[in-house]
Design an enzyme around this catalytic site. Structure first.
Site, PDB file in Angstrom:
ATOM      1  N   ASP A  24      25.126 -74.023   4.696  1.00 59.20           N
ATOM      2  CA  ASP A  24      26.148 -73.521   3.767  1.00 59.20           C
ATOM      3  C   ASP A  24      27.085 -72.450   4.326  1.00 59.20           C
ATOM      4  O   ASP A  24      27.392 -71.459   3.630  1.00 59.20           O
ATOM      5  CB  ASP A  24      25.478 -73.011   2.470  1.00 59.20           C
ATOM      6  CG  ASP A  24      24.668 -74.094   1.770  1.00 59.20           C
ATOM      7  OD1 ASP A  24      24.707 -75.249   2.234  1.00 59.20           O
ATOM      8  OD2 ASP A  24      23.998 -73.791   0.774  1.00 59.20           O
ATOM      9  N   LYS A 129      25.288 -80.942  -0.811  1.00 65.20           N
ATOM     10  CA  LYS A 129      24.066 -80.844  -1.620  1.00 65.20           C
ATOM     11  C   LYS A 129      24.365 -80.099  -2.923  1.00 65.20           C
ATOM     12  O   LYS A 129      25.041 -79.072  -2.908  1.00 65.20           O
ATOM     13  CB  LYS A 129      22.950 -80.146  -0.834  1.00 65.20           C
ATOM     14  CG  LYS A 129      23.252 -78.702  -0.442  1.00 65.20           C
ATOM     15  CD  LYS A 129      22.067 -78.124   0.308  1.00 65.20           C
ATOM     16  CE  LYS A 129      22.226 -76.704   0.732  1.00 65.20           C
ATOM     17  NZ  LYS A 129      22.469 -75.704  -0.301  1.00 65.20           N
ATOM     18  N   CYS A 162      19.468 -70.331  -0.442  1.00 58.40           N
ATOM     19  CA  CYS A 162      19.404 -71.698   0.100  1.00 58.40           C
ATOM     20  C   CYS A 162      18.585 -71.811   1.375  1.00 58.40           C
ATOM     21  O   CYS A 162      17.971 -72.848   1.631  1.00 58.40           O
ATOM     22  CB  CYS A 162      20.809 -72.242   0.317  1.00 58.40           C
ATOM     23  SG  CYS A 162      21.615 -72.602  -1.240  1.00 58.40           S
TER      24      CYS A 162
HETATM   25  N1  TIU Z   1      23.817 -71.250  -0.126  1.00 59.37           N
HETATM   26  C1  TIU Z   1      23.271 -70.414  -1.003  1.00 59.37           C
HETATM   27  O1  TIU Z   1      22.411 -69.609  -0.659  1.00 59.37           O
HETATM   28  N2  TIU Z   1      23.770 -70.472  -2.310  1.00 59.37           N
HETATM   29  C2  TIU Z   1      23.806 -69.377  -3.152  1.00 59.37           C
HETATM   30  O2  TIU Z   1      24.220 -69.512  -4.293  1.00 59.37           O
HETATM   31  N3  TIU Z   1      23.385 -68.174  -2.642  1.00 59.37           N
HETATM   32  C3  TIU Z   1      23.424 -66.965  -3.251  1.00 59.37           C
HETATM   33  O3  TIU Z   1      22.871 -66.008  -2.679  1.00 59.37           O
HETATM   34  N4  TIU Z   1      24.050 -66.821  -4.404  1.00 59.37           N
END
Ligand code: TIU
Length: 228
Positions: A24, A129, A162
């Site tokens: 991400d 995802k 994530c």
């Molecule tokens: N990629 C991921 O960690 N998504 C989130 O929403 N992370 C947060 O810390 N909000």
């Protein structure tokens, strides 16, 4: 097969069965005006891991090893977005709303795309995802089985959301996971520190951690041996 220094003990760095997983590294989490800011997060906390991940990506590519990228995003019609996720935290701008980088966390929009420093090369696997777990509603498992990959070097954001979720889910599927300590960040440094501890506690109940320097060394040494 090189054994590399890691916590809580040495990790088998198996060149025939390993991949780099970059979780991400998207504008919506790292740049102003995205999803993360809409939740009130301090996005500057995620900057340190960006150049580290770029170095690891380059080293894996040079070694001819797979680099896999995930991106958390939803379909434009929001059919894969649970209402609970859309309304959670009552953000000013919700997933699917328009922001400065297009619709927030929607696949194909500028904000859900990768930051320039960590973007995939043509031919690398990109996994959209809808959840925090990179295996949920994706083809990641099928890809790893097809490539005979049994170990994952994990990087990305955020450590306690994530990254941690994916590492736990990978561990349950039988993968040996090595999280790169400086190749991941959280909006909350104290959560990052606790996550690294929790993952490696109890004899590596979820997996291993190590600094990027150790991973880069093993990749460079192997390249040198190949060249001789
Ligand atoms: N990629 C991921 O960690 N998504 C989130 O929403 N992370 C947060 O810390 N909000």
């Amino acid at each position: 097969m090189p054994m590399i220094d890691a916590k809580p003990f040495e990790f088998d760095f198996d060149f025939d069965h390993i991949a780099l997983l970059c979780i991400d590294m998207q504008r919506d989490f790292i740049l102003p005006g995205g999803f993360a800011e809409s939740l009130g997060n301090d996005i500057s906390q995620l900057q340190p891991c960006v150049p580290v991940i770029a170095k690891l990506q380059e080293a894996f590519r040079t070694a001819g090893l797979p680099v896999i990228h995930t991106k958390e995003c939803h379909k434009p019609d929001l059919s894969d977005l649970p209402t609970s996720k859309r309304v959670r935290g009552n953000p000013k701008v919700k997933i699917g709303d328009h922001g400065p980088m297009g619709r927030i966390l929607i696949d194909g929009e500028e904000g859900s795309d990768f930051i320039d420093e960590n973007k995939p090369l043509e031919g690398e696997l990109v996994i959209p995802k809808p959840g925090k777990d990179s295996f949920y509603a994706t083809n990641l498992r099928e890809y790893l089985i097809k490539r005979n990959i049994s170990s994952l070097v994990i990087t990305g954001v955020t450590t306690d959301v994530c990254v941690q979720t994916t590492m736990r889910c990978a561990n349950d599927r039988g993968y040996d996971c090595l999280l790169v300590e400086d190749g991941t960040d959280s909006y909350f440094p104290e959560f990052k520190a606790m996550t690294l501890k929790a993952l490696t506690a109890q004899g590596g109940i979820v997996g291993w951690t190590t600094p990027s320097s150790v991973v880069l060394d093993v990749l460079a040494t192997t390249q040198m041996k190949k060249a001789v």
